[in-house]
Scaffold this motif. Structure first.
Motif, PDB file in Angstrom:
ATOM      1  N   LEU A   1     -74.467  40.854  70.202  1.00  0.00           N
ATOM      2  CA  LEU A   1     -73.493  39.992  70.866  1.00  0.00           C
ATOM      3  C   LEU A   1     -72.078  40.504  70.645  1.00  0.00           C
ATOM      4  O   LEU A   1     -71.239  40.455  71.558  1.00  0.00           O
ATOM      5  CB  LEU A   1     -73.620  38.562  70.342  1.00  0.00           C
ATOM      6  N   TYR A   2     -71.796  40.995  69.440  1.00  0.00           N
ATOM      7  CA  TYR A   2     -70.442  41.465  69.139  1.00  0.00           C
ATOM      8  C   TYR A   2     -70.067  42.699  69.950  1.00  0.00           C
ATOM      9  O   TYR A   2     -68.888  43.035  70.058  1.00  0.00           O
ATOM     10  CB  TYR A   2     -70.300  41.759  67.642  1.00  0.00           C
ATOM     11  N   ARG A   3     -71.043  43.366  70.537  1.00  0.00           N
ATOM     12  CA  ARG A   3     -70.714  44.485  71.423  1.00  0.00           C
ATOM     13  C   ARG A   3     -70.091  43.991  72.728  1.00  0.00           C
ATOM     14  O   ARG A   3     -69.431  44.739  73.430  1.00  0.00           O
ATOM     15  CB  ARG A   3     -71.973  45.303  71.722  1.00  0.00           C
ATOM     16  N   HIS A   4     -70.346  42.730  73.063  1.00  0.00           N
ATOM     17  CA  HIS A   4     -69.824  42.143  74.302  1.00  0.00           C
ATOM     18  C   HIS A   4     -68.665  41.171  74.049  1.00  0.00           C
ATOM     19  O   HIS A   4     -67.761  41.053  74.873  1.00  0.00           O
ATOM     20  CB  HIS A   4     -70.933  41.370  75.027  1.00  0.00           C
TER      21      HIS A   4
ATOM     22  N   ASP B   1     -64.062  33.081  68.561  1.00  0.00           N
ATOM     23  CA  ASP B   1     -62.899  32.598  69.321  1.00  0.00           C
ATOM     24  C   ASP B   1     -62.938  33.113  70.759  1.00  0.00           C
ATOM     25  O   ASP B   1     -62.634  32.378  71.702  1.00  0.00           O
ATOM     26  CB  ASP B   1     -61.596  33.034  68.649  1.00  0.00           C
ATOM     27  N   GLU B   2     -63.291  34.388  70.928  1.00  0.00           N
ATOM     28  CA  GLU B   2     -63.410  34.921  72.284  1.00  0.00           C
ATOM     29  C   GLU B   2     -64.532  34.219  73.053  1.00  0.00           C
ATOM     30  O   GLU B   2     -64.407  33.964  74.248  1.00  0.00           O
ATOM     31  CB  GLU B   2     -63.674  36.422  72.237  1.00  0.00           C
ATOM     32  N   LEU B   3     -65.625  33.936  72.366  1.00  0.00           N
ATOM     33  CA  LEU B   3     -66.728  33.237  73.016  1.00  0.00           C
ATOM     34  C   LEU B   3     -66.274  31.865  73.518  1.00  0.00           C
ATOM     35  O   LEU B   3     -66.634  31.444  74.626  1.00  0.00           O
ATOM     36  CB  LEU B   3     -67.901  33.087  72.047  1.00  0.00           C
ATOM     37  N   ILE B   4     -65.467  31.172  72.713  1.00  0.00           N
ATOM     38  CA  ILE B   4     -64.945  29.866  73.136  1.00  0.00           C
ATOM     39  C   ILE B   4     -64.082  30.021  74.381  1.00  0.00           C
ATOM     40  O   ILE B   4     -64.171  29.221  75.329  1.00  0.00           O
ATOM     41  CB  ILE B   4     -64.135  29.208  71.999  1.00  0.00           C
TER      42      ILE B   4
ATOM     43  N   GLU C   1     -75.954  31.061  78.013  1.00  0.00           N
ATOM     44  CA  GLU C   1     -76.762  30.520  76.925  1.00  0.00           C
ATOM     45  C   GLU C   1     -75.892  29.735  75.941  1.00  0.00           C
ATOM     46  O   GLU C   1     -76.310  28.703  75.398  1.00  0.00           O
ATOM     47  CB  GLU C   1     -77.509  31.630  76.196  1.00  0.00           C
ATOM     48  N   ALA C   2     -74.673  30.201  75.724  1.00  0.00           N
ATOM     49  CA  ALA C   2     -73.750  29.478  74.847  1.00  0.00           C
ATOM     50  C   ALA C   2     -73.430  28.099  75.409  1.00  0.00           C
ATOM     51  O   ALA C   2     -73.369  27.109  74.665  1.00  0.00           O
ATOM     52  CB  ALA C   2     -72.469  30.285  74.651  1.00  0.00           C
ATOM     53  N   VAL C   3     -73.228  28.006  76.719  1.00  0.00           N
ATOM     54  CA  VAL C   3     -72.964  26.699  77.333  1.00  0.00           C
ATOM     55  C   VAL C   3     -74.166  25.777  77.162  1.00  0.00           C
ATOM     56  O   VAL C   3     -74.021  24.595  76.832  1.00  0.00           O
ATOM     57  CB  VAL C   3     -72.598  26.859  78.827  1.00  0.00           C
TER      58      VAL C   3
END
Length: 241
Positions: A59-62, A67-70, A30-32
């Motif tokens: 989301l922060y549980r995953h 920065d990690e999402l990037i 979904e982020a992409v």
């Protein structure tokens, strides 16, 4: 690890446990999609959570941070790359070239990548980036390059591709924001460009040579020229050993 040494902070250096119905894979996909449609400025954990029908806390549980999402989304789009195996040491250029063109195509499909490649931390630890690097190194090894020089050759090719593709992606993003297609945008710029080049005969000659050409084909030809010259240099180096 020494007791006072700070652990490296990266999504790739800590264990991940699947929780609840929302998965890391769903978050990244979904982020992409959000990045592709709305750009890097629109990406936030809150915005992404809304699109997924979940709170940012879920989301922060995953994913521990943006920065990690990037890191995750960059590795995700690197999974689109193809690097064919070289069929003997005489076909290494074709294999490297195919991988380079695949990388350029990925950057142009996901122009937001241009804004984050210089700040993605330990993205090189991601499985898709590592898989691509392993296949590229195998091609250079098949060509006869030693291990250390295979790494240098790969980095040189990637630097060429990323350098050109980032500029190209930024240019295409600018045109997209104008609401015009590339041909229309260039035609609207032409009078000002010709006026600016009046006192520069070589620039006028170059403008005249490009007039009427398909701009996409021009971009592809420019990329192919740069890549071929890099591969020419590597071929000379390979032949000298």
């Amino acid at each position: 690890m020494a007791g006072n040494e700070t652990p490296i902070s990266s999504v790739w250096t800590r264990p991940h446990r699947q929780r609840e119905q929302l998965s890391r894979e769903q978050i990244v996909s979904e982020a992409v999609r959000l990045l592709d449609t709305e750009g890097l400025e629109a990406l936030s954990m809150r915005r992404l959570g809304t699109r997924l029908g979940a709170g940012a806390t879920s989301l922060y549980r995953h994913v521990a941070s943006k920065d990690e999402l990037i890191e995750l989304v960059v590795d995700e789009v690197y999974g689109e790359l193809t690097v064919p195996a070289a069929e003997g040491d005489t076909h290494w250029r074709e294999a490297v070239g195919a991988g380079a063109h695949s990388l350029r195509s990925m950057v142009l499909r996901h122009p937001w990548v241009a804004s984050v490649l210089g700040q993605v931390g330990l993205v090189s630890l991601g499985p898709n980036v590592m898989r691509m690097s392993e296949r590229m190194l195998a091609v250079f090894a098949t060509a006869g390059f030693a291990a250390e020089e295979s790494d240098q050759a790969m980095n040189t090719v990637i630097a060429c591709v990323i350098g050109m593709s980032i500029s190209e992606a930024a240019y295409l993003s600018m045109i997209a924001r104008s609401g015009k297609d590339e041909q229309e945008w260039l035609e609207s710029l032409l009078p000002a460009a010709e006026q600016a080049a009046q006192d520069y005969p070589r620039l006028r000659e170059g403008q005249a040579a490009q007039r009427g050409r398909n701009p996409e084909q021009v971009r592809e030809a420019n990329f192919a020229y740069a890549l071929d010259r890099v591969l020419d240099g590597l071929e000379v180096r390979r032949a000298s050993d």
